[in-house]
Motif scaffolding. Structure first.
Motif, PDB file in Angstrom:
ATOM      1  N   ILE A  18       0.840  -1.207   0.000  1.00  0.00           N
ATOM      2  CA  ILE A  18       0.000   0.000   0.000  1.00  0.00           C
ATOM      3  C   ILE A  18       0.871   1.251   0.000  1.00  0.00           C
ATOM      4  O   ILE A  18       0.614   2.215  -0.730  1.00  0.00           O
ATOM      5  CB  ILE A  18      -0.955   0.008   1.218  1.00  0.00           C
ATOM      6  N   ILE A  19       1.942   1.225   0.804  1.00  0.00           N
ATOM      7  CA  ILE A  19       2.848   2.373   0.892  1.00  0.00           C
ATOM      8  C   ILE A  19       3.582   2.596  -0.434  1.00  0.00           C
ATOM      9  O   ILE A  19       3.737   3.728  -0.902  1.00  0.00           O
ATOM     10  CB  ILE A  19       3.871   2.169   2.032  1.00  0.00           C
ATOM     11  N   MET A  20       4.012   1.501  -1.065  1.00  0.00           N
ATOM     12  CA  MET A  20       4.733   1.596  -2.340  1.00  0.00           C
ATOM     13  C   MET A  20       3.845   2.153  -3.452  1.00  0.00           C
ATOM     14  O   MET A  20       4.318   2.804  -4.375  1.00  0.00           O
ATOM     15  CB  MET A  20       5.261   0.212  -2.737  1.00  0.00           C
ATOM     16  N   ASP A  21       2.550   1.860  -3.355  1.00  0.00           N
ATOM     17  CA  ASP A  21       1.564   2.400  -4.295  1.00  0.00           C
ATOM     18  C   ASP A  21       1.858   2.025  -5.756  1.00  0.00           C
ATOM     19  O   ASP A  21       1.615   2.805  -6.668  1.00  0.00           O
ATOM     20  CB  ASP A  21       1.482   3.924  -4.148  1.00  0.00           C
ATOM     21  N   LYS A  22       2.386   0.829  -5.953  1.00  0.00           N
ATOM     22  CA  LYS A  22       2.652   0.351  -7.310  1.00  0.00           C
ATOM     23  C   LYS A  22       1.472  -0.457  -7.854  1.00  0.00           C
ATOM     24  O   LYS A  22       1.271  -0.549  -9.059  1.00  0.00           O
ATOM     25  CB  LYS A  22       3.917  -0.520  -7.322  1.00  0.00           C
ATOM     26  N   ILE A  23       0.739  -1.080  -6.943  1.00  0.00           N
ATOM     27  CA  ILE A  23      -0.434  -1.890  -7.306  1.00  0.00           C
ATOM     28  C   ILE A  23      -1.651  -1.238  -6.669  1.00  0.00           C
ATOM     29  O   ILE A  23      -1.574  -0.737  -5.544  1.00  0.00           O
ATOM     30  CB  ILE A  23      -0.289  -3.337  -6.789  1.00  0.00           C
ATOM     31  N   GLU A  24      -2.771  -1.230  -7.370  1.00  0.00           N
ATOM     32  CA  GLU A  24      -3.983  -0.630  -6.826  1.00  0.00           C
ATOM     33  C   GLU A  24      -4.310  -1.257  -5.470  1.00  0.00           C
ATOM     34  O   GLU A  24      -4.296  -2.476  -5.316  1.00  0.00           O
ATOM     35  CB  GLU A  24      -5.153  -0.809  -7.794  1.00  0.00           C
ATOM     36  N   ALA A  82     -21.564  -3.212   7.954  1.00  0.00           N
ATOM     37  CA  ALA A  82     -22.290  -1.965   8.224  1.00  0.00           C
ATOM     38  C   ALA A  82     -21.533  -0.773   7.642  1.00  0.00           C
ATOM     39  O   ALA A  82     -22.122   0.136   7.056  1.00  0.00           O
ATOM     40  CB  ALA A  82     -22.485  -1.788   9.733  1.00  0.00           C
ATOM     41  N   THR A  83     -20.223  -0.790   7.792  1.00  0.00           N
ATOM     42  CA  THR A  83     -19.385   0.266   7.229  1.00  0.00           C
ATOM     43  C   THR A  83     -19.475   0.275   5.707  1.00  0.00           C
ATOM     44  O   THR A  83     -19.628   1.337   5.082  1.00  0.00           O
ATOM     45  CB  THR A  83     -17.911   0.058   7.655  1.00  0.00           C
ATOM     46  N   ILE A  84     -19.392  -0.903   5.105  1.00  0.00           N
ATOM     47  CA  ILE A  84     -19.433  -1.019   3.646  1.00  0.00           C
ATOM     48  C   ILE A  84     -20.746  -0.465   3.091  1.00  0.00           C
ATOM     49  O   ILE A  84     -20.762   0.346   2.154  1.00  0.00           O
ATOM     50  CB  ILE A  84     -19.286  -2.495   3.207  1.00  0.00           C
ATOM     51  N   ILE A  85     -21.860  -0.894   3.669  1.00  0.00           N
ATOM     52  CA  ILE A  85     -23.183  -0.487   3.178  1.00  0.00           C
ATOM     53  C   ILE A  85     -23.414   1.008   3.393  1.00  0.00           C
ATOM     54  O   ILE A  85     -23.941   1.706   2.520  1.00  0.00           O
ATOM     55  CB  ILE A  85     -24.291  -1.319   3.863  1.00  0.00           C
ATOM     56  N   PHE A  86     -23.004   1.516   4.545  1.00  0.00           N
ATOM     57  CA  PHE A  86     -23.202   2.939   4.837  1.00  0.00           C
ATOM     58  C   PHE A  86     -22.407   3.816   3.871  1.00  0.00           C
ATOM     59  O   PHE A  86     -22.934   4.784   3.315  1.00  0.00           O
ATOM     60  CB  PHE A  86     -22.794   3.244   6.277  1.00  0.00           C
ATOM     61  N   ILE A  87     -21.143   3.476   3.669  1.00  0.00           N
ATOM     62  CA  ILE A  87     -20.311   4.274   2.770  1.00  0.00           C
ATOM     63  C   ILE A  87     -20.856   4.226   1.345  1.00  0.00           C
ATOM     64  O   ILE A  87     -20.891   5.250   0.643  1.00  0.00           O
ATOM     65  CB  ILE A  87     -18.848   3.777   2.799  1.00  0.00           C
ATOM     66  N   ALA A  88     -21.314   3.055   0.905  1.00  0.00           N
ATOM     67  CA  ALA A  88     -21.886   2.922  -0.441  1.00  0.00           C
ATOM     68  C   ALA A  88     -23.121   3.806  -0.589  1.00  0.00           C
ATOM     69  O   ALA A  88     -23.297   4.490  -1.608  1.00  0.00           O
ATOM     70  CB  ALA A  88     -22.243   1.461  -0.716  1.00  0.00           C
ATOM     71  N   GLY A  89     -23.968   3.816   0.435  1.00  0.00           N
ATOM     72  CA  GLY A  89     -25.176   4.640   0.407  1.00  0.00           C
ATOM     73  C   GLY A  89     -24.855   6.124   0.334  1.00  0.00           C
ATOM     74  O   GLY A  89     -25.475   6.870  -0.438  1.00  0.00           O
ATOM     75  N   TYR A 304     -16.301   1.684  -6.298  1.00  0.00           N
ATOM     76  CA  TYR A 304     -16.266   0.268  -5.912  1.00  0.00           C
ATOM     77  C   TYR A 304     -14.873  -0.158  -5.451  1.00  0.00           C
ATOM     78  O   TYR A 304     -14.734  -1.076  -4.639  1.00  0.00           O
ATOM     79  CB  TYR A 304     -16.711  -0.609  -7.090  1.00  0.00           C
ATOM     80  N   LYS A 305     -13.852   0.501  -5.956  1.00  0.00           N
ATOM     81  CA  LYS A 305     -12.488   0.153  -5.553  1.00  0.00           C
ATOM     82  C   LYS A 305     -12.273   0.367  -4.055  1.00  0.00           C
ATOM     83  O   LYS A 305     -11.630  -0.438  -3.382  1.00  0.00           O
ATOM     84  CB  LYS A 305     -11.475   0.987  -6.355  1.00  0.00           C
ATOM     85  N   THR A 306     -12.849   1.469  -3.544  1.00  0.00           N
ATOM     86  CA  THR A 306     -12.723   1.756  -2.116  1.00  0.00           C
ATOM     87  C   THR A 306     -13.471   0.715  -1.282  1.00  0.00           C
ATOM     88  O   THR A 306     -12.980   0.253  -0.238  1.00  0.00           O
ATOM     89  CB  THR A 306     -13.259   3.162  -1.795  1.00  0.00           C
ATOM     90  N   LEU A 307     -14.651   0.320  -1.732  1.00  0.00           N
ATOM     91  CA  LEU A 307     -15.439  -0.682  -1.007  1.00  0.00           C
ATOM     92  C   LEU A 307     -14.718  -2.028  -0.978  1.00  0.00           C
ATOM     93  O   LEU A 307     -14.691  -2.707   0.057  1.00  0.00           O
ATOM     94  CB  LEU A 307     -16.822  -0.826  -1.652  1.00  0.00           C
ATOM     95  N   LEU A 308     -14.125  -2.413  -2.105  1.00  0.00           N
ATOM     96  CA  LEU A 308     -13.369  -3.673  -2.163  1.00  0.00           C
ATOM     97  C   LEU A 308     -12.120  -3.583  -1.286  1.00  0.00           C
ATOM     98  O   LEU A 308     -11.720  -4.569  -0.654  1.00  0.00           O
ATOM     99  CB  LEU A 308     -12.973  -3.981  -3.609  1.00  0.00           C
TER     100      LEU A 308
END
Length: 451
Positions: A18-24, A82-89, A304-308
Motif C-alpha cells: 500500500i505504501i509503495m503504491d505500485k499496485i492498486e 455496516a461500514t461497507i453499506i453505509f459508505i456505499a449509500g 467500488y475500488k474503495t469498497l473492495l
C-alpha cells in the motif's frame, strides 16, 4: 505460532505494498485477504469457524444489523458490512448532489456573500470544508472545493495553494467531529456501537476548539500574501452567477431534501435505533428512485475500488485478531504504559498520528480497534476514552503529509492538474506544525475531561 507468523507476514506485506503504491490498493487488500483465509485460517489453523466469523456474512441477516443501533460491536471480528453499506449509500447520495450542482452552487454562493474578498473567502472556505466534512466524505468535499477554489483564484488573480492546503486540513479536522465524517470514525462507530451523537459530543468538541486555533494559525501563516491580494479590486459582474451551477432545479431541491433527511436520521439514530447500515441503504434507495432513468449512471459512479479495499482490509485484520496477535500488541502497550491511563492515551494518540501521517489511516484504525478493546478489558480504562483517542490520532495525523489521507492526495492532485504543483516541502511547512498543534490539543483535552 505458525498461523501467527503467517498473519503478521501477510499484514506487513499488505502495508508495504500500500505504501509503495505500485499496485492498486483494493487488489492488494483483496489478495492479502484471500491469503489470510487460505493460509492462516485454512492451513495454519484448520479452522472453518474462523473463516465464517471473518467473512461475517450471516450478521447481515440479523435484526440487530438493521435495527437497534449500538449493538453491533462484535462485527469488528471480521468484515464490517455496516461500514461497507453505509459508505456505499453515502457515495450514491453525494453523486446525486454533485450531478444537481449542489457543491459548486454552495461554493459560489458563499464567495458572493463575502464579495469575493480573499481574506473572508479564505476563512469561509475553511469553515465550509470542516462543516461539509462532518456529513460528507472529505474526499468528495475537497474534490469539488479545490476545483472551485482554483476557478475563483484565477478570477481573483490569487494563488490558490494556501486556500487548498487550509481546506484540506479543515476537511480532515471536520471529519473527526462526527461518526460519518471520516472512514476511521465510521469503522470505530460501527465496530464499537457508538452513535452519531457520541462522536459529536466528544470528538466534535475537540474538533470545534481545534478549528478556531487552526483558522488563526493558517491566517497568520499566509497573512502577508492574503493582505496583499485583498487590495486587488474586482468587478463582481465578471464572476458567474451561482445559479448557473444548478443543472436542474428539481434535482437540486430533491438532493437537498435527501441530504437533510440523511443528517436528521444520523443525528437521531441513537433514539430511533436505526443502524447506519439501514440509514445508508434507505438513502441509497431514495436517491436512486429520485434519479429515475439516471439511476444506473449514479450506480456506475460508486467508488467500488474503495469498497473492495475495505473488504480485503477487514479480512487481513481478522487474521491478526483470530490468531491473537492484536492481544499481544495490546499487552505490550499495557506493559509500556504500566496501566497508567494518561500514558496509554499519549502512546495511542501519538503512535496513531505518526503512523497515519505516512500510511493510510483506514487500515491503521481497523487494526487498532481490537487492540483498544483488549486494553479496556484488561486495564479497566473506559473503552470510549480510548476510542476518542484513536479517532483523533488517526483522523488528524493523516493531515501532516501529502499522502497521509485520501483528501490530501485529491486536493494536491487538483492543484497540480491546474498548474499549481504542491511539493512535500511546501505542504509539510504549514500542515505538519498544524497537525502537532491539534494532536496536542486533543491529548490535553482528553486528559482534562476523562482522566
Amino acid at each position: 505460532m505458525f498461523a501467527q507468523i503467517l498473519a503478521v507476514l501477510i499484514f506487513l506485506a499488505m502495508f508495504g505494498l500500500i505504501i509503495m503504491d505500485k499496485i492498486e490498493r483494493q487488489i492488494v487488500t483483496l489478495v492479502c485477504g484471500l491469503l489470510t483465509l487460505v493460509l492462516v485460517f485454512g492451513i495454519g489453523m484448520h479452522s472453518v469457524s474462523a473463516i465464517v466469523e471473518t467473512l461475517n456474512v450471516t450478521n447481515i441477516f440479523t435484526l440487530d444489523f438493521w435495527y437497534a443501533a449500538g449493538e453491533t460491536a462484535e462485527s469488528s471480528a471480521g468484515i464490517n458490512w455496516a461500514t461497507i453499506i453505509f459508505i456505499a449509500g453515502m457515495m450514491i447520495m453525494v453523486e446525486g448532489m454533485a450531478k444537481a450542482g449542489f457543491f459548486q452552487w454552495l461554493c459560489m454562493r458563499l464567495a458572493k456573500v463575502v464579495n469575493y474578498k480573499p481574506i473572508p473567502l479564505f476563512i469561509v472556505f475553511m469553515i465550509m470544508a470542516a462543516i461539509l466534512s462532518m456529513f460528507i466524505d472529505s474526499i468528495t468535499v475537497i474534490l469539488f472545493l479545490a476545483a472551485v477554489t482554483v476557478e475563483l483564484a484565477k478570477l481573483l488573480k490569487i494563488n490558490p495553494v494556501p486556500m487548498i492546503l487550509s481546506e484540506i486540513f479543515c476537511a480532515n479536522l471536520g471529519g473527526s467531529a462526527t461518526m460519518c465524517g471520516d472512514p476511521p470514525n465510521i469503522i470505530i462507530g460501527t465496530s464499537l456501537g457508538y452513535a452519531f451523537s457520541d462522536f459529536l459530543t466528544n470528538t466534535g468538541l475537540i474538533a470545534g476548539i481545534s478549528l478556531i486555533v487552526v483558522i488563526l494559525y493558517f491566517f497568520f501563516a499566509y497573512r502577508k500574501e492574503l493582505v496583499q491580494k485583498e487590495e486587488n479590486k474586482l468587478d463582481p459582474s465578471t464572476i458567474p452567477d451561482p445559479k448557473e451551477a444548478i443543472s436542474n432545479k428539481k434535482d437540486f431541491v430533491i438532493s437537498c431534501i435527501i441530504f437533510a433527511c440523511a443528517v436528521v436520521m444520523l443525528i437521531t439514530h441513537a433514539q430511533t435505533h436505526l443502524t447506519v447500515a439501514f440509514i445508508g441503504m434507505v438513502i441509497a434507495v431514495i436517491t436512486l428512485a429520485a434519479a429515475g432513468k439516471d439511476a444506473f449512471s449514479l450506480l456506475k459512479k460508486i467508488d467500488y475500488k474503495t469498497l473492495l479495499f475495505f473488504i480485503g482490509l477487514f479480512m487481513v485484520v481478522g487474521g491478526l485478531e483470530q490468531t491473537g496477535i492484536l492481544e499481544l500488541i495490546a499487552g505490550l502497550i499495557e506493559k509500556v504504559s504500566g496501566g497508567n491511563p494518561m500514558t496509554m492515551i499519549a502512546i495511542i494518540i501519538w503512535i496513531s498520528a505518526f503512523a497515519s501521517a505516512f500510511v493510510d489511516n483506514i487500515p491503521f484504525a481497523a487494526t487498532m480497534i481490537p487492540i483498544i478493546k483488549s486494553l479496556a478489558a484488561t486495564t479497566g480504562v473506559d473503552l470510549s476514552v480510548l476510542a476518542w483517542t484513536l479517532s483523533m490520532g488517526t483522523d488528524i495525523g493523516g493531515s501532516a503529509t501529502p499522502i497521509g489521507a485520501s483528501a490530501n492526495v485529491v486536493g494536491t492532485s487538483v492543484a497540480a492538474k491546474n498548474g499549481y504543483p504542491i511539493g512535500w516541502g511546501e505542504y509539510c511547512k504549514t500542515a505538519a506544525p498544524a497537525t502537532i498543534i491539534v494532536v496536542t490539543i486533543s491529548m490535553l483535552f482528553i486528559f482534562v475531561r476523562y482522566c
